[in-house]
Design a protein around this motif. Structure first.
Motif, PDB file in Angstrom:
ATOM      1  N   PHE A   1      -0.136   5.989  -7.211  1.00 18.79           N
ATOM      2  CA  PHE A   1      -1.252   6.851  -6.830  1.00 18.79           C
ATOM      3  C   PHE A   1      -0.901   8.323  -7.014  1.00 18.79           C
ATOM      4  O   PHE A   1      -1.671   9.084  -7.606  1.00 18.79           O
ATOM      5  CB  PHE A   1      -1.629   6.574  -5.373  1.00 18.79           C
ATOM      6  N   ARG A   2       0.261   8.733  -6.509  1.00 22.17           N
ATOM      7  CA  ARG A   2       0.633  10.151  -6.641  1.00 22.17           C
ATOM      8  C   ARG A   2       0.853  10.535  -8.098  1.00 22.17           C
ATOM      9  O   ARG A   2       0.472  11.634  -8.522  1.00 22.17           O
ATOM     10  CB  ARG A   2       1.895  10.429  -5.833  1.00 22.17           C
TER      11      ARG A   2
ATOM     12  N   TRP B   1       0.957   4.089  -2.946  1.00 18.32           N
ATOM     13  CA  TRP B   1       0.679   5.509  -2.703  1.00 18.32           C
ATOM     14  C   TRP B   1       1.831   6.381  -3.159  1.00 18.32           C
ATOM     15  O   TRP B   1       1.609   7.433  -3.788  1.00 18.32           O
ATOM     16  CB  TRP B   1       0.425   5.731  -1.204  1.00 18.32           C
ATOM     17  N   TYR B   2       3.049   5.970  -2.888  1.00 20.39           N
ATOM     18  CA  TYR B   2       4.208   6.815  -3.195  1.00 20.39           C
ATOM     19  C   TYR B   2       4.420   6.958  -4.693  1.00 20.39           C
ATOM     20  O   TYR B   2       4.833   8.016  -5.157  1.00 20.39           O
ATOM     21  CB  TYR B   2       5.459   6.227  -2.546  1.00 20.39           C
TER      22      TYR B   2
ATOM     23  N   ALA C   1       0.826  -1.205   0.000  1.00 22.61           N
ATOM     24  CA  ALA C   1       0.000   0.000   0.000  1.00 22.61           C
ATOM     25  C   ALA C   1       0.861   1.257   0.000  1.00 22.61           C
ATOM     26  O   ALA C   1       0.557   2.243  -0.690  1.00 22.61           O
ATOM     27  CB  ALA C   1      -0.933  -0.012   1.214  1.00 22.61           C
TER      28      ALA C   1
ATOM     29  N   CYS D   1      -6.278  -1.120  -4.031  1.00 27.11           N
ATOM     30  CA  CYS D   1      -5.579   0.090  -4.503  1.00 27.11           C
ATOM     31  C   CYS D   1      -6.233   0.643  -5.762  1.00 27.11           C
ATOM     32  O   CYS D   1      -6.437   1.853  -5.902  1.00 27.11           O
ATOM     33  CB  CYS D   1      -4.110  -0.243  -4.759  1.00 27.11           C
TER      34      CYS D   1
ATOM     35  N   THR E   1      -2.835  10.626  -9.798  1.00 27.05           N
ATOM     36  CA  THR E   1      -3.700  11.728  -9.370  1.00 27.05           C
ATOM     37  C   THR E   1      -3.100  13.092  -9.689  1.00 27.05           C
ATOM     38  O   THR E   1      -3.824  14.097  -9.652  1.00 27.05           O
ATOM     39  CB  THR E   1      -3.971  11.632  -7.867  1.00 27.05           C
TER      40      THR E   1
END
Length: 490
Positions: free
Chosen positions: A46-47, A42-43, A38, A124, A50
């Protein structure tokens, strides 16, 4: 006194396997790697996703290009650790007499690890798609990029597990992670043109903003990638069952491996027949669906200007920027005979020229006797790959400015000196980089610096707007017909 002995009934079929699966799920190393997965998602994915504009195609492609790499360290590491468990602890003699074959035990351990990894992956993807659903103004989720990643999780898990089974060493886990990570990532570098067999790499996705906008998303390449990943998983799991198993397990493992290899090879051969489809996507003839050739219907979003500016609803947020970019050119042309009725965004046309992909658009069309200029929005949008709003504005003006002015001045087939001079002058006063375009006269048809046409363009551009506009209104028809010379310019 009689001793009563309680007898157990026959054990239900599959109960022992169910208990084994339950045990492996509880003690699987992958459980402890879920926070790592996860965090890496995110690192990176996802970043990165987005940070792009809220368009389904951009975020789905960006996710496909990075999310599988994020899952390589935790998934491959956990699978390699579980695969090497029996070898590291030298448990061969201890488990030799167990009722279940070694292949069954290993498959259950691999399945438990893969189930946890797949659950983390789907969670995710669900978070990213949920956020995008609340931000996107048009379209819907693209499921095929997510399906490629979902098929990739079992494949990288099986790869790590197989290495752990056959190389049970303390350094197996870190070395396997590094090999799979860099092998998967560097697999994109040989992809220069289409067709390319390397496009079977699950990280490869069409990197442009117009995919799945004007035409449906073409799943040809993702289907081939999913087939390859499923075949790779089956082949690797078949290899695990070959040594140290009974006669029938070995036969089943050999059959599974053969089917997996055949599927993987077939998918690679299919990818080798791929070609660009003209809309930024990849067409594979054997997987082609003619329904994907039909344009997606939509209602354009238009601004309130004298010369109407319209864009695709997916790009509605950029309508003010596009209008501002074209405002100076439209101001020069408003009220001039032959001025365009509207500027409408059109689907880009992709043509491969050598190792480069050239993006173009359709020419002007006529509606009610007046031209409608097609606009191809730049492939990189503000916020994507560091593109600023100012850079996007200049790109839009350079892309459509020449076509807009040509509707009034005329250019085909061979523009005269007066037409080239006026075109150059209008580009200059509109803020389009006419100097850079004039440096390439063979490509743009504009006068080169130092020529009489260039000097006449500078004089015409220096006139007040009212004088310049009045002259255009009075002489646009003759200028467009090629009846004027440089002496007729004020």
């Amino acid at each position: 006194m009689t001793l009563a002995v309680a007898r157990r009934g026959p054990r239900p079929p599959g109960r022992s396997v169910t208990r084994l699966v339950s045990l492996e799920l509880r003690r699987s190393t992958m459980v402890w790697m879920l926070p790592v997965a996860a965090g890496l998602f995110w690192y990176n994915a996802f970043r990165e996703s987005t940070a792009l504009p809220p368009l389904w195609n951009l975020r789905a492609m960006a996710m496909q290009q990075s999310i599988l790499l994020d899952f390589v360290p935790p998934v491959v590491g956990a699978a390699a650790w579980l695969g090497s468990r029996e070898g590291r602890h030298r448990m061969g003699d201890l488990i030799a007499g167990t009722p279940r074959s070694g292949w069954t035990r290993r498959l259950v351990a691999w399945a438990a690890c893969t189930c946890w990894a797949e659950a983390a992956y789907l969670g995710c993807v669900g978070v990213l798609y949920g956020i995008t659903a609340g931000q996107a103004s048009w379209g819907g989720p693209l499921w095929w990029p997510a399906a490629v990643g979902a098929a990739g999780i079992p494949a990288i898990s099986a790869l790590g597990f197989v290495v752990g089974v056959f190389l049970p060493h303390r350094f197996t886990v870190p070395l396997t992670i590094l090999a799979v990570f860099f092998g998967l990532g560097f697999g994109l570098y040989p992809i220069h043109t289409t067709p390319s067999y390397w496009q079977v790499d699950p990280l490869w996705a069409p990197p442009n903003a117009s995919v799945a906008t004007f035409y449906p998303y073409r799943p040809d390449l993702p289907i081939a990638q999913v087939i390859f990943l499923i075949g790779l998983s089956a082949a690797l799991l078949g290899v695990v069952g070959l040594p140290g198993a009974g006669r029938w397990p070995r036969r089943a493992a050999a059959c599974l491996g053969a089917v997996g290899i055949a599927s993987a090879v077939t998918s690679v051969l299919l990818v080798g027949t791929a070609r660009p489809d003209g809309h930024g996507m990849t067409l594979i003839p054997a997987l082609h669906d003619s329904a994907d050739d039909r344009p997606v219907p939509y209602t354009p979003v238009c601004g309130r200007t004298a010369i109407r500016v319209c864009v695709h609803p997916a790009h509605a947020a950029y309508l003010p920027v596009v209008t501002d970019a074209l405002g100076p050119v439209l101001g020069e042309l408003t009220g001039v005979p032959g001025a365009p009725l509207a500027v409408e965004e059109t689907a880009p046309v992709f043509r491969q020229r050598g190792d480069e992909m050239v993006v173009g658009g359709g020419g002007p069309r006529t509606v009610g006797g007046r031209p409608v200029v097609g606009l191809v929005v730049p492939d990189t949008l503000p916020g994507e790959h560091g593109m600023t709003t100012a850079e996007f504005t200049r790109a839009v003006a350079s892309s459509a400015g020449l076509d807009l002015i040509s509707t009034v001045v005329g250019r085909a087939p061979h523009p005269g000196p007066a037409q080239r001079a006026v075109t150059m002058a209008l580009l200059t006063v509109a803020g389009v980089d006419g100097g850079r375009m004039a440096a390439r006269p063979a490509e743009t048809g504009l006068p080169s610096p130092g020529s009489p046409e260039f000097d006449a363009a500078r004089r015409f551009a220096a006139l007040p707007f009212s004088t310049r506009h009045a002259w255009l209104v009075a002489h646009a028809v003759a200028l467009r017909a090629g009846h004027l010379t440089l002496r007729d310019l004020p």
